[in-house]
Design a protein around this motif. Structure first.
Motif, PDB file in Angstrom:
ATOM      1  N   ASP A  20       0.837  -1.206   0.000  1.00  0.00           N
ATOM      2  CA  ASP A  20       0.000   0.000   0.000  1.00  0.00           C
ATOM      3  C   ASP A  20       0.871   1.256   0.000  1.00  0.00           C
ATOM      4  O   ASP A  20       0.599   2.217  -0.722  1.00  0.00           O
ATOM      5  N   LEU A  21       1.901   1.256   0.829  1.00  0.00           N
ATOM      6  CA  LEU A  21       2.812   2.407   0.901  1.00  0.00           C
ATOM      7  C   LEU A  21       3.539   2.618  -0.418  1.00  0.00           C
ATOM      8  O   LEU A  21       3.682   3.748  -0.880  1.00  0.00           O
ATOM      9  N   GLU A  22       3.992   1.536  -1.016  1.00  0.00           N
ATOM     10  CA  GLU A  22       4.694   1.646  -2.298  1.00  0.00           C
ATOM     11  C   GLU A  22       3.787   2.247  -3.364  1.00  0.00           C
ATOM     12  O   GLU A  22       4.192   3.128  -4.108  1.00  0.00           O
ATOM     13  N   ARG A  23       2.547   1.761  -3.438  1.00  0.00           N
ATOM     14  CA  ARG A  23       1.607   2.292  -4.428  1.00  0.00           C
ATOM     15  C   ARG A  23       1.211   3.727  -4.117  1.00  0.00           C
ATOM     16  O   ARG A  23       1.044   4.541  -5.010  1.00  0.00           O
ATOM     17  N   GLY A  24       1.039   4.051  -2.850  1.00  0.00           N
ATOM     18  CA  GLY A  24       0.587   5.380  -2.462  1.00  0.00           C
ATOM     19  C   GLY A  24       1.637   6.465  -2.563  1.00  0.00           C
ATOM     20  O   GLY A  24       1.322   7.621  -2.845  1.00  0.00           O
ATOM     21  N   GLY A  25       2.901   6.104  -2.357  1.00  0.00           N
ATOM     22  CA  GLY A  25       3.929   7.140  -2.329  1.00  0.00           C
ATOM     23  C   GLY A  25       4.978   7.067  -3.420  1.00  0.00           C
ATOM     24  O   GLY A  25       5.741   8.011  -3.603  1.00  0.00           O
ATOM     25  N   SER A  27       4.354   5.904  -6.773  1.00  0.00           N
ATOM     26  CA  SER A  27       3.745   5.684  -8.079  1.00  0.00           C
ATOM     27  C   SER A  27       3.928   6.939  -8.941  1.00  0.00           C
ATOM     28  O   SER A  27       4.517   7.920  -8.510  1.00  0.00           O
ATOM     29  N   GLU A  28       3.398   6.888 -10.148  1.00  0.00           N
ATOM     30  CA  GLU A  28       3.507   8.025 -11.058  1.00  0.00           C
ATOM     31  C   GLU A  28       2.819   9.272 -10.496  1.00  0.00           C
ATOM     32  O   GLU A  28       3.280  10.389 -10.674  1.00  0.00           O
ATOM     33  N   ASN A  29       1.699   9.089  -9.826  1.00  0.00           N
ATOM     34  CA  ASN A  29       0.957  10.184  -9.192  1.00  0.00           C
ATOM     35  C   ASN A  29       0.793   9.878  -7.701  1.00  0.00           C
ATOM     36  O   ASN A  29      -0.270   9.426  -7.273  1.00  0.00           O
ATOM     37  N   PRO A  30       1.820  10.117  -6.906  1.00  0.00           N
ATOM     38  CA  PRO A  30       1.773   9.719  -5.496  1.00  0.00           C
ATOM     39  C   PRO A  30       0.741  10.506  -4.689  1.00  0.00           C
ATOM     40  O   PRO A  30       0.476  11.673  -4.955  1.00  0.00           O
ATOM     41  N   PHE A  31       0.161   9.822  -3.710  1.00  0.00           N
ATOM     42  CA  PHE A  31      -0.787  10.447  -2.787  1.00  0.00           C
ATOM     43  C   PHE A  31      -0.054  11.169  -1.667  1.00  0.00           C
ATOM     44  O   PHE A  31      -0.611  12.021  -0.997  1.00  0.00           O
ATOM     45  N   PHE A  32       1.190  10.773  -1.408  1.00  0.00           N
ATOM     46  CA  PHE A  32       1.979  11.411  -0.369  1.00  0.00           C
ATOM     47  C   PHE A  32       3.438  11.475  -0.803  1.00  0.00           C
ATOM     48  O   PHE A  32       3.844  10.827  -1.764  1.00  0.00           O
ATOM     49  N   HIS A  33       4.209  12.271  -0.078  1.00  0.00           N
ATOM     50  CA  HIS A  33       5.644  12.421  -0.319  1.00  0.00           C
ATOM     51  C   HIS A  33       6.360  12.152   0.992  1.00  0.00           C
ATOM     52  O   HIS A  33       5.753  12.201   2.065  1.00  0.00           O
ATOM     53  N   THR A  85      23.240  16.601  13.858  1.00  0.00           N
ATOM     54  CA  THR A  85      23.547  15.732  12.718  1.00  0.00           C
ATOM     55  C   THR A  85      22.272  15.219  12.070  1.00  0.00           C
ATOM     56  O   THR A  85      22.195  15.082  10.862  1.00  0.00           O
ATOM     57  N   THR A  86      21.241  14.937  12.849  1.00  0.00           N
ATOM     58  CA  THR A  86      19.987  14.448  12.282  1.00  0.00           C
ATOM     59  C   THR A  86      19.280  15.559  11.508  1.00  0.00           C
ATOM     60  O   THR A  86      18.797  15.339  10.409  1.00  0.00           O
ATOM     61  N   LEU A  87      19.238  16.742  12.066  1.00  0.00           N
ATOM     62  CA  LEU A  87      18.562  17.846  11.392  1.00  0.00           C
ATOM     63  C   LEU A  87      19.185  18.159  10.040  1.00  0.00           C
ATOM     64  O   LEU A  87      18.505  18.526   9.112  1.00  0.00           O
ATOM     65  N   CYS A  88      20.474  17.989   9.921  1.00  0.00           N
ATOM     66  CA  CYS A  88      21.170  18.303   8.675  1.00  0.00           C
ATOM     67  C   CYS A  88      21.073  17.181   7.660  1.00  0.00           C
ATOM     68  O   CYS A  88      21.460  17.345   6.522  1.00  0.00           O
ATOM     69  N   ALA A  89      20.560  16.048   8.050  1.00  0.00           N
ATOM     70  CA  ALA A  89      20.617  14.865   7.183  1.00  0.00           C
ATOM     71  C   ALA A  89      19.300  14.490   6.536  1.00  0.00           C
ATOM     72  O   ALA A  89      19.205  13.468   5.922  1.00  0.00           O
ATOM     73  N   PHE A  90      18.257  15.307   6.678  1.00  0.00           N
ATOM     74  CA  PHE A  90      17.001  14.975   6.016  1.00  0.00           C
ATOM     75  C   PHE A  90      17.177  15.101   4.509  1.00  0.00           C
ATOM     76  O   PHE A  90      17.661  16.101   4.008  1.00  0.00           O
ATOM     77  N   VAL A  91      16.802  14.063   3.789  1.00  0.00           N
ATOM     78  CA  VAL A  91      16.994  14.003   2.348  1.00  0.00           C
ATOM     79  C   VAL A  91      15.628  13.973   1.679  1.00  0.00           C
ATOM     80  O   VAL A  91      14.799  13.116   1.977  1.00  0.00           O
ATOM     81  N   TYR A  92      15.391  14.885   0.775  1.00  0.00           N
ATOM     82  CA  TYR A  92      14.130  14.953   0.039  1.00  0.00           C
ATOM     83  C   TYR A  92      14.130  13.879  -1.029  1.00  0.00           C
ATOM     84  O   TYR A  92      15.042  13.794  -1.842  1.00  0.00           O
ATOM     85  N   LEU A  93      13.089  13.021  -1.057  1.00  0.00           N
ATOM     86  CA  LEU A  93      13.041  11.914  -2.009  1.00  0.00           C
ATOM     87  C   LEU A  93      12.263  12.189  -3.262  1.00  0.00           C
ATOM     88  O   LEU A  93      12.568  11.646  -4.306  1.00  0.00           O
ATOM     89  N   ASN A  94      11.199  12.959  -3.203  1.00  0.00           N
ATOM     90  CA  ASN A  94      10.379  13.170  -4.413  1.00  0.00           C
ATOM     91  C   ASN A  94      10.623  14.526  -5.000  1.00  0.00           C
ATOM     92  O   ASN A  94      10.506  15.522  -4.452  1.00  0.00           O
TER      93      ASN A  94
END
Length: 94
Positions: A20-25, A27-33, A85-94
């Motif tokens: 469900d997560l794979e399809r929702g986030g 896919s070509e038109n994701p429901f979430f990021h 270190t955590t605050l600086c390491a967030f990586v945007y995926l979409n």
């Protein structure tokens, strides 16, 4: 996500599957990021993880305010909370 549910003591309420997560986030038109918090190998967790947190968000629209972004989840593993270190390491995926 399982760790967040455990932290909130609501593991029994999680009904979504990995598929469900794979399809929702992812896919070509994701429901979430999502944004993943990742640390270098030398800062990995006790269990060996380098991915130490995530944020899940989606776009929405308000009839009164217009466009908006809604953050559903923000989770960082306990051992990494409050560390720069955590605050600086967030990586945007979409």
């Amino acid at each position: 996500m399982e760790e967040l549910a455990e932290y909130q003591r609501i593991s029994d309420q999680v009904k979504i599957t990995l598929r469900d997560l794979e399809r929702g986030g992812f896919s070509e038109n994701p429901f979430f990021h999502e944004i993943i918090a990742e640390v270098p190998e030398y800062l990995k967790s006790r269990e060996g993880h380098t991915k130490v947190g995530y944020s899940l968000y989606f776009y929405t629209y308000s009839s009164w305010k217009g466009r908006a972004v809604y953050m559903e989840d923000l989770y960082v593993m306990p051992e990494y909370r409050g560390k720069e270190t955590t605050l600086c390491a967030f990586v945007y995926l979409n």
